[in-house]
Design a protein around this motif. Structure first.
Motif, PDB file in Angstrom:
ATOM      1  N   ALA A  71       0.835  -1.198   0.000  1.00 30.70           N
ATOM      2  CA  ALA A  71       0.000   0.000   0.000  1.00 30.70           C
ATOM      3  C   ALA A  71       0.871   1.250   0.000  1.00 30.70           C
ATOM      4  CB  ALA A  71      -0.912   0.012   1.212  1.00 30.70           C
ATOM      5  N   PRO A  72       0.429   2.307  -0.682  1.00 31.57           N
ATOM      6  CA  PRO A  72       1.207   3.549  -0.715  1.00 31.57           C
ATOM      7  C   PRO A  72       1.586   4.035   0.676  1.00 31.57           C
ATOM      8  CG  PRO A  72      -0.617   3.690  -2.238  1.00 31.57           C
ATOM      9  CD  PRO A  72      -0.782   2.394  -1.496  1.00 31.57           C
ATOM     10  N   ALA A  73       0.661   3.878   1.611  1.00 35.38           N
ATOM     11  CA  ALA A  73       0.914   4.379   2.963  1.00 35.38           C
ATOM     12  C   ALA A  73       2.065   3.639   3.641  1.00 35.38           C
ATOM     13  CB  ALA A  73      -0.348   4.245   3.807  1.00 35.38           C
ATOM     14  N   ASP A  74       2.328   2.418   3.153  1.00 34.74           N
ATOM     15  CA  ASP A  74       3.393   1.630   3.778  1.00 34.74           C
ATOM     16  C   ASP A  74       4.748   1.839   3.119  1.00 34.74           C
ATOM     17  OD1 ASP A  74       1.602   0.551   5.588  1.00 34.74           O
ATOM     18  OD2 ASP A  74       1.023  -1.040   4.196  1.00 34.74           O
ATOM     19  N   ILE A  75       4.751   2.638   2.084  1.00 38.18           N
ATOM     20  CA  ILE A  75       6.023   2.904   1.411  1.00 38.18           C
ATOM     21  C   ILE A  75       6.672   4.123   2.040  1.00 38.18           C
ATOM     22  CG2 ILE A  75       7.053   3.642  -0.753  1.00 38.18           C
ATOM     23  CD1 ILE A  75       4.845   1.915  -2.113  1.00 38.18           C
ATOM     24  N   VAL A  76       7.867   3.934   2.503  1.00 37.50           N
ATOM     25  CA  VAL A  76       8.545   5.016   3.213  1.00 37.50           C
ATOM     26  C   VAL A  76       9.588   5.675   2.319  1.00 37.50           C
ATOM     27  CG1 VAL A  76       9.650   5.651   5.367  1.00 37.50           C
ATOM     28  CG2 VAL A  76       8.340   3.538   5.234  1.00 37.50           C
ATOM     29  N   LEU A  77       9.431   6.953   2.156  1.00 37.03           N
ATOM     30  CA  LEU A  77      10.444   7.719   1.437  1.00 37.03           C
ATOM     31  C   LEU A  77      11.225   8.516   2.460  1.00 37.03           C
ATOM     32  CD1 LEU A  77       8.489   9.142  -1.609  1.00 37.03           C
ATOM     33  CD2 LEU A  77      10.201   7.341  -1.615  1.00 37.03           C
ATOM     34  N   GLN A  78      12.504   8.651   2.233  1.00 39.99           N
ATOM     35  CA  GLN A  78      13.250   9.526   3.122  1.00 39.99           C
ATOM     36  C   GLN A  78      13.900  10.626   2.312  1.00 39.99           C
ATOM     37  OE1 GLN A  78      16.854   7.169   4.463  1.00 39.99           O
ATOM     38  NE2 GLN A  78      15.375   5.576   3.998  1.00 39.99           N
ATOM     39  N   ASP A  79      14.258  11.694   3.001  1.00 38.53           N
ATOM     40  CA  ASP A  79      14.961  12.781   2.323  1.00 38.53           C
ATOM     41  C   ASP A  79      16.309  12.261   1.859  1.00 38.53           C
ATOM     42  OD1 ASP A  79      12.856  14.397   2.921  1.00 38.53           O
ATOM     43  OD2 ASP A  79      13.770  15.240   4.728  1.00 38.53           O
ATOM     44  N   THR A  80      16.636  12.585   0.639  1.00 44.19           N
ATOM     45  CA  THR A  80      17.934  12.166   0.129  1.00 44.19           C
ATOM     46  C   THR A  80      19.036  12.881   0.889  1.00 44.19           C
ATOM     47  OG1 THR A  80      16.970  11.851  -2.049  1.00 44.19           O
ATOM     48  CG2 THR A  80      19.365  12.018  -1.936  1.00 44.19           C
ATOM     49  N   ARG A  81      20.036  12.117   1.237  1.00 40.31           N
ATOM     50  CA  ARG A  81      21.144  12.724   1.982  1.00 40.31           C
ATOM     51  C   ARG A  81      21.794  13.825   1.161  1.00 40.31           C
ATOM     52  NH1 ARG A  81      23.960   9.771   6.190  1.00 40.31           N
ATOM     53  NH2 ARG A  81      25.671  11.068   5.524  1.00 40.31           N
ATOM     54  N   ARG A  82      22.299  14.804   1.879  1.00 41.67           N
ATOM     55  CA  ARG A  82      22.861  15.993   1.269  1.00 41.67           C
ATOM     56  C   ARG A  82      23.890  15.663   0.173  1.00 41.67           C
ATOM     57  NH1 ARG A  82      22.947  20.706   4.144  1.00 41.67           N
ATOM     58  NH2 ARG A  82      21.256  20.186   5.542  1.00 41.67           N
ATOM     59  N   ASP A  83      24.713  14.661   0.395  1.00 39.36           N
ATOM     60  CA  ASP A  83      25.849  14.417  -0.499  1.00 39.36           C
ATOM     61  C   ASP A  83      25.475  13.622  -1.752  1.00 39.36           C
ATOM     62  OD1 ASP A  83      25.935  14.051   2.334  1.00 39.36           O
ATOM     63  OD2 ASP A  83      26.791  12.077   1.961  1.00 39.36           O
ATOM     64  N   ARG A  88      16.510  25.484  -3.343  1.00 39.96           N
ATOM     65  CA  ARG A  88      15.787  24.219  -3.349  1.00 39.96           C
ATOM     66  C   ARG A  88      15.730  23.643  -1.928  1.00 39.96           C
ATOM     67  NH1 ARG A  88      18.652  21.838  -6.910  1.00 39.96           N
ATOM     68  NH2 ARG A  88      17.658  22.805  -8.704  1.00 39.96           N
ATOM     69  N   LEU A  89      16.825  23.771  -1.214  1.00 36.57           N
ATOM     70  CA  LEU A  89      16.843  23.245   0.152  1.00 36.57           C
ATOM     71  C   LEU A  89      15.831  23.988   1.026  1.00 36.57           C
ATOM     72  CD1 LEU A  89      17.972  21.422   2.325  1.00 36.57           C
ATOM     73  CD2 LEU A  89      19.764  23.108   2.744  1.00 36.57           C
ATOM     74  N   VAL A  90      15.812  25.299   0.910  1.00 34.60           N
ATOM     75  CA  VAL A  90      14.858  26.093   1.697  1.00 34.60           C
ATOM     76  C   VAL A  90      13.432  25.656   1.373  1.00 34.60           C
ATOM     77  CG1 VAL A  90      13.886  28.399   2.026  1.00 34.60           C
ATOM     78  CG2 VAL A  90      16.361  28.090   1.986  1.00 34.60           C
ATOM     79  N   ILE A  91      13.150  25.494   0.100  1.00 33.67           N
ATOM     80  CA  ILE A  91      11.794  25.122  -0.309  1.00 33.67           C
ATOM     81  C   ILE A  91      11.433  23.732   0.217  1.00 33.67           C
ATOM     82  CG2 ILE A  91      10.287  24.650  -2.273  1.00 33.67           C
ATOM     83  CD1 ILE A  91      11.939  26.729  -3.844  1.00 33.67           C
ATOM     84  N   LYS A  92      12.388  22.834   0.160  1.00 35.98           N
ATOM     85  CA  LYS A  92      12.100  21.475   0.637  1.00 35.98           C
ATOM     86  C   LYS A  92      11.785  21.463   2.131  1.00 35.98           C
ATOM     87  CE  LYS A  92      14.964  18.201  -0.882  1.00 35.98           C
ATOM     88  NZ  LYS A  92      16.222  17.678  -1.469  1.00 35.98           N
ATOM     89  N   ILE A  93      12.512  22.292   2.857  1.00 40.44           N
ATOM     90  CA  ILE A  93      12.235  22.362   4.301  1.00 40.44           C
ATOM     91  C   ILE A  93      10.840  22.953   4.537  1.00 40.44           C
ATOM     92  CG2 ILE A  93      12.974  23.359   6.498  1.00 40.44           C
ATOM     93  CD1 ILE A  93      15.847  23.180   5.495  1.00 40.44           C
ATOM     94  N   LEU A  94      10.543  23.998   3.781  1.00 36.82           N
ATOM     95  CA  LEU A  94       9.191  24.578   3.896  1.00 36.82           C
ATOM     96  C   LEU A  94       8.133  23.519   3.594  1.00 36.82           C
ATOM     97  CD1 LEU A  94       9.767  27.988   2.085  1.00 36.82           C
ATOM     98  CD2 LEU A  94       9.045  27.701   4.460  1.00 36.82           C
ATOM     99  N   HIS A  95       8.406  22.743   2.581  1.00 37.49           N
ATOM    100  CA  HIS A  95       7.469  21.721   2.121  1.00 37.49           C
ATOM    101  C   HIS A  95       7.157  20.707   3.224  1.00 37.49           C
ATOM    102  CE1 HIS A  95       6.260  18.160  -0.355  1.00 37.49           C
ATOM    103  NE2 HIS A  95       5.679  19.082  -1.087  1.00 37.49           N
ATOM    104  N   SER A  96       8.118  20.488   4.106  1.00 37.76           N
ATOM    105  CA  SER A  96       7.946  19.446   5.125  1.00 37.76           C
ATOM    106  C   SER A  96       7.275  19.960   6.401  1.00 37.76           C
ATOM    107  CB  SER A  96       9.309  18.832   5.473  1.00 37.76           C
ATOM    108  OG  SER A  96      10.095  19.766   6.172  1.00 37.76           O
ATOM    109  N   LEU A  97       6.950  21.258   6.446  1.00 44.37           N
ATOM    110  CA  LEU A  97       6.390  21.800   7.692  1.00 44.37           C
ATOM    111  C   LEU A  97       5.090  21.117   8.145  1.00 44.37           C
ATOM    112  CD1 LEU A  97       6.363  23.677  10.095  1.00 44.37           C
ATOM    113  CD2 LEU A  97       5.391  25.463   8.664  1.00 44.37           C
ATOM    114  N   PRO A  98       4.110  20.948   7.274  1.00 40.09           N
ATOM    115  CA  PRO A  98       2.869  20.307   7.746  1.00 40.09           C
ATOM    116  C   PRO A  98       3.115  18.923   8.356  1.00 40.09           C
ATOM    117  CG  PRO A  98       2.512  21.321   5.612  1.00 40.09           C
ATOM    118  CD  PRO A  98       3.989  21.402   5.875  1.00 40.09           C
ATOM    119  N   ASP A  99       3.963  18.150   7.710  1.00 35.96           N
ATOM    120  CA  ASP A  99       4.286  16.826   8.256  1.00 35.96           C
ATOM    121  C   ASP A  99       4.984  16.938   9.605  1.00 35.96           C
ATOM    122  OD1 ASP A  99       3.183  15.558   6.134  1.00 35.96           O
ATOM    123  OD2 ASP A  99       5.067  15.194   5.077  1.00 35.96           O
TER     124      ASP A  99
END
Length: 593
Positions: free
Chosen positions: A24-36, A510-521
């Motif tokens: 199920a989609p809910a069981d698929i875990v995505l993580q933020d790609t490491r900086r490097d 892009r980094l700033v936007i990604k952090i903003l994007h994660s605020l609700p979560d």
RNA sequence: GGCCCUGUAGCUCAGCUGGAUAGAGCGAGAGUCUUCUAAACUCUAGGUCCUGCGUUCGAGUCGCAGCAGGGUCACCA
């Protein structure tokens, strides 16, 4: 639908189509790609290689291609070992900024005032002495958790249960009668709670003297503590209080009045408040009917001496006393009663208690007994158990004079904030009043952030000598970032007309936007964990990423008008997010500093 | 002693439901203000993630044992 939903859904399809793996989609875990590494979100494919019967590399490539083909917002992907890194198109991020950037309330949900309330109890002071550092952690946590839950949509009610009666108050009263010479807050210029606290200390001093003398005349220590005339008198005063003796009651009301005036002042400075205040003098008899009910239900039992108990041995705990043999109640009885009262007063679905972790056992028992008494809401009783604040040389001890007083601490912080500000000398054009307000905001910002950024459940160290920093990972750092942004936005003329186009983002943006994007979560996760610390750390990450962006990307100096408008918009977006997260922490942000 | 919590850089702390080479701040060292606020930014040094065993393709994260620190085991609140 966010990019993360799109990705997990498509990955779910890919797993099914390619390998007949049902996930199920809910069981698929995505993580933020490491900086490097290149990319934005990462899928770890190891869990699927066995069923897919292919190498991690191959699985990554296949899922990657599948997803890229179907999702426009996925620009590309790369596979390194078993890690599939998706690269999200700039158009998605631009679109996101365009849609949410002007939302003043971004990240927070509107509290649902129709829903059943969540009642948060915090502070709950004794009225015999002023608040100290430990209370500060409690108050800041209680307030902040309330803000956090509200930001996540809960209908929060904040309550305070003041311990305004008992032997400790009688001690202060007695000492004041004996040694007070009629002193009042007015006559001494002392804050009411400090004045009463002074006599609590005074009592202790004379009491110890009496105990010492008794022991010198051959009385055992334990007996001496009971026999000391002052203690006898205090006990007697308590008894007179319980009998409603008008003289004692009048004194009690007078001195408690002083204390409340003092507490109100401290609460005001801390910026905390309550929807309802309960007083133990009104609630301490509650709970007895519940005990009767428990006896009738057979979940409680009476011993031969008449005392009433709850048997918790089946839950791995001991037996717990609920009524003494003389029929009087204990702390637990009272807490059972107030829990029910609170549930009924508010129609509350959930009760939260912000209380130190030394009471873990008490609340475990409270919850169990409420459950045994048949209250379905018992399981939603939550003890927000926080760790102690320790000083460099250990615990605070009043007798060693190492208690950090709340009012003194705030004074100190304000002084430091003023010194720091004057050093920087950036606020000379502000009026005296504006300056004072700024110092206050910064002082409280530093203090609150310092305390709230650490995981509530952990003990924390507070070093008064080093005081609290204003640089680095601190409240003022975030406040400063906010002030800088506001300065830019003001200069740009507040509202910028910008529609997402084909701007090319740099890495910092892009980094700033990604952090903003994660605020609700982040807010959702923090609310579920009852952890303002997660919000604090988020705010720091965002501020840090913004400062890095600000450092080497022109904003107002940008010559391309489209790009300039976008960046101003991004700045304003960050400002909203910082203000909203700081607001959850109970921290104000300044327009300039 | 029973039960509970904690142990990550010199110090203070992050590290979400197990995922790549463990991250920040302070402190130490070196840079960056004629330019949108230098309370900022950039770089360097700094680690036996308390120890051991286990589970796993993979452990700072989960389990067990041990060590260290704290809390609690009231007819106090």
């Amino acid at each position: 639908m966010t990019i993360i939903d799109s990705l997990t859904q498509t990955i779910s399809l890919a797993l099914n189509d390619l390998y007949a793996i049902g996930q199920a989609p809910a069981d698929i875990v995505l993580q933020d790609t490491r900086r490097d590494f290149k990319g934005d979100y990462t899928l770890v494919v190891f869990p699927y290689v066995k069923q897919a019967r292919k190498s991690p590399e191959a699985v990554g490539q296949e899922i990657g291609s599948y997803v890229k083909e179907r999702l426009d917002v996925v620009d590309g992907f790369n596979v390194i070992k078993g890690f599939l890194n998706f690269e999200v198109a700039d158009s998605y991020w631009l679109q996101f900024v365009c849609e949410k950037g002007k939302d003043e309330r971004y990240g927070t949900k509107q509290p649902d005032l129709e829903s059943s309330p969540v009642v948060v109890e915090y502070s709950s002071p004794n009225t015999n002495k002023p608040l100290h550092l430990g209370h500060i952690r409690n108050n800041l946590l209680g307030w902040s958790v309330s803000q956090l839950l509200a930001a996540n949509g809960a209908n929060v009610k904040k309550v305070n249960l003041v311990n305004d009666r008992g032997i400790h108050i009688c001690k202060s009263m007695l000492a004041w009668l004996r040694y007070g010479n009629g002193e009042t807050p007015e006559s001494t210029g002392l804050k009411g709670d400090h004045l009463v606290g002074k006599y609590y200390v005074e009592f202790d001093k004379h009491y110890k003297e009496e105990v010492k003398q008794l022991m010198e005349s051959g009385v055992e220590e334990e007996q001496a503590k009971k026999d000391a005339p002052l203690m006898q008198e205090a006990q007697q005063m308590l008894k007179r209080w319980e009998e409603g003796d008008s003289e004692v009651r009048a004194l009690w009301e007078k001195m408690n009045g002083w204390v409340y005036a003092g507490f109100d002042e401290t609460y005001r400075r801390l910026g905390v408040g309550f929807d309802k205040v309960y007083y133990e003098s009104n609630t301490y008899l509650l709970g007895k009917e519940l005990v009767q009910k428990g006896l009738d239900m057979g979940v409680l039992f009476r011993k031969e001496d008449g005392s009433v108990w709850c048997d918790l041995t089946g839950d791995g705990l001991d037996q717990k006393l609920l009524l003494r043999k003389d029929g009087t109640s204990v702390y637990m009885t009272q807490d059972l009663g107030t829990a029910l009262l609170r549930h009924n007063d508010f129609g509350a679905e959930q009760l939260i208690y912000v209380v130190g972790n030394e009471q873990d056992y008490h609340f475990k028992v409270l919850k169990l007994i409420l459950g045994k008494l048949g209250f379905s809401w018992a399981e939603k009783v939550y003890h927000l158990s926080y760790g102690m604040v320790e000083l460099p040389n250990g615990k605070m001890k009043s007798r060693e004079g190492t208690v950090v007083d709340a009012d003194d601490l705030i004074d100190e912080m304000e002084k430091t904030a003023e010194e720091m500000s004057r050093e920087h000398g950036k606020n000379d054009e502000l009026s005296a009043e504006e300056q004072r307000h700024l110092y206050y905001i910064l002082a409280l910002g530093a203090l609150k952030y310092f305390i709230l950024k650490v995981d509530p459940t952990k003990n924390m160290l507070f070093n008064p000598a080093e005081s609290i920093d204003f640089n680095g990972n601190t409240g003022p750092f975030i406040q400063y970032t906010y002030a800088r942004i506001r300065s830019i936005v003001r200069k740009a003329g507040e509202s910028q007309d910008w529609k997402s186009g084909d701007e090319k983002l740099n890495d910092k943006e892009r980094l700033v936007i990604k952090i903003l994007h994660s605020l609700p979560d982040t807010i959702e996760a923090a609310a579920e964990a009852y952890s303002p610390a997660m919000v604090a750390n988020y705010a720091y990450d965002l501020a840090k990423a913004f400062n890095s962006f600000y450092q080497d990307t022109p904003i107002l100096r940008e010559t391309d008008p489209q790009l300039k408008a976008f960046r101003v918009c991004l700045c304003a977006f960050v400002a909203h997010a910082l203000r909203n997260t700081m607001n959850i922490l109970g921290i104000e942000v300044p327009e300039r500093m």
